[in-house]
Design a protein around this motif. Structure first.
Motif, PDB file in Angstrom:
ATOM      1  N   GLU A 109       1.025  -1.169  -0.047  1.00 22.72           N
ATOM      2  CA  GLU A 109      -0.076   0.032   0.165  1.00 22.72           C
ATOM      3  C   GLU A 109       0.859   1.298   0.139  1.00 22.72           C
ATOM      4  O   GLU A 109       0.557   2.300  -0.591  1.00 22.72           O
ATOM      5  N   THR A 112       1.848   1.810  -3.605  1.00 20.24           N
ATOM      6  CA  THR A 112       0.621   2.091  -4.415  1.00 20.24           C
ATOM      7  C   THR A 112       0.233   3.539  -4.190  1.00 20.24           C
ATOM      8  O   THR A 112       0.034   4.349  -4.996  1.00 20.24           O
ATOM      9  N   ASP A 113       0.476   3.850  -2.836  1.00 20.56           N
ATOM     10  CA  ASP A 113       0.046   5.410  -2.486  1.00 20.56           C
ATOM     11  C   ASP A 113       0.863   6.351  -3.160  1.00 20.56           C
ATOM     12  O   ASP A 113       0.815   7.509  -3.698  1.00 20.56           O
ATOM     13  N   GLU A 116       0.382   6.636  -6.864  1.00 18.15           N
ATOM     14  CA  GLU A 116      -1.097   7.289  -6.766  1.00 18.15           C
ATOM     15  C   GLU A 116      -0.550   9.040  -6.890  1.00 18.15           C
ATOM     16  O   GLU A 116      -0.910   9.752  -7.726  1.00 18.15           O
ATOM     17  N   GLU A 117       0.477   9.308  -5.931  1.00 23.42           N
ATOM     18  CA  GLU A 117       0.769  10.706  -5.628  1.00 23.42           C
ATOM     19  C   GLU A 117       1.778  11.088  -6.943  1.00 23.42           C
ATOM     20  O   GLU A 117       1.508  12.229  -7.387  1.00 23.42           O
TER      21      GLU A 117
END
Length: 126
Positions: A109, A112-113, A116-117
């Motif tokens: 995660e 993944t974060d 996305e950023e």
């Protein structure tokens, strides 16, 4: 130029690790369920054996039949204790595996974060 995340390979590997840890956890949970079902069947057999012995208590019976009945009950009780011990071991294993899985999930995660950023920043720059 399309968006490229420099840590995409690491993210894929962490996703694979998370899935592997989840499969191991699911296997343990399945074994717990199967063992609990076996324990329930053993309890039912013990109750059935007790009921049949009480029904036969006033009837004439051969000694070896009574002896075999008590041997069967003893074996069922030993089996019940072994199943209870197995359930306890599996629950401990489940708890440890849950911690491992949660760590793998957090690791995935986090990336993944981060992706996305980076993607959001890339799209806003466009």
């Amino acid at each position: 130029m399309a968006f490229q995340f420099p840590l995409a390979t690491v993210l894929r590997v962490r996703g694979i690790l998370e899935e592997r840890e989840e499969r191991i956890l699911q296997t343990i949970l399945c074994e717990i369920s199967q063992t609990e079902e076996s324990l329930a069947r053993t309890d039912a057999e013990l109750e059935g054996s007790d009921a049949s012995r009480y029904a036969e208590i006033l009837k004439r019976s051969l000694g070896h039949n009574v002896h075999a009945s008590y041997g069967e009950v003893k074996q069922l009780k030993e089996s019940k204790e072994m199943l209870k011990a197995r359930i306890e071991k599996l629950k401990e294993l489940r708890d440890r595996q849950l911690i491992v899985y949660q760590q793998a999930r957090r690791n995935r995660e986090m990336l993944t974060d981060m992706r996305e950023e980076k993607r959001t920043a890339y799209e806003s720059d466009l």
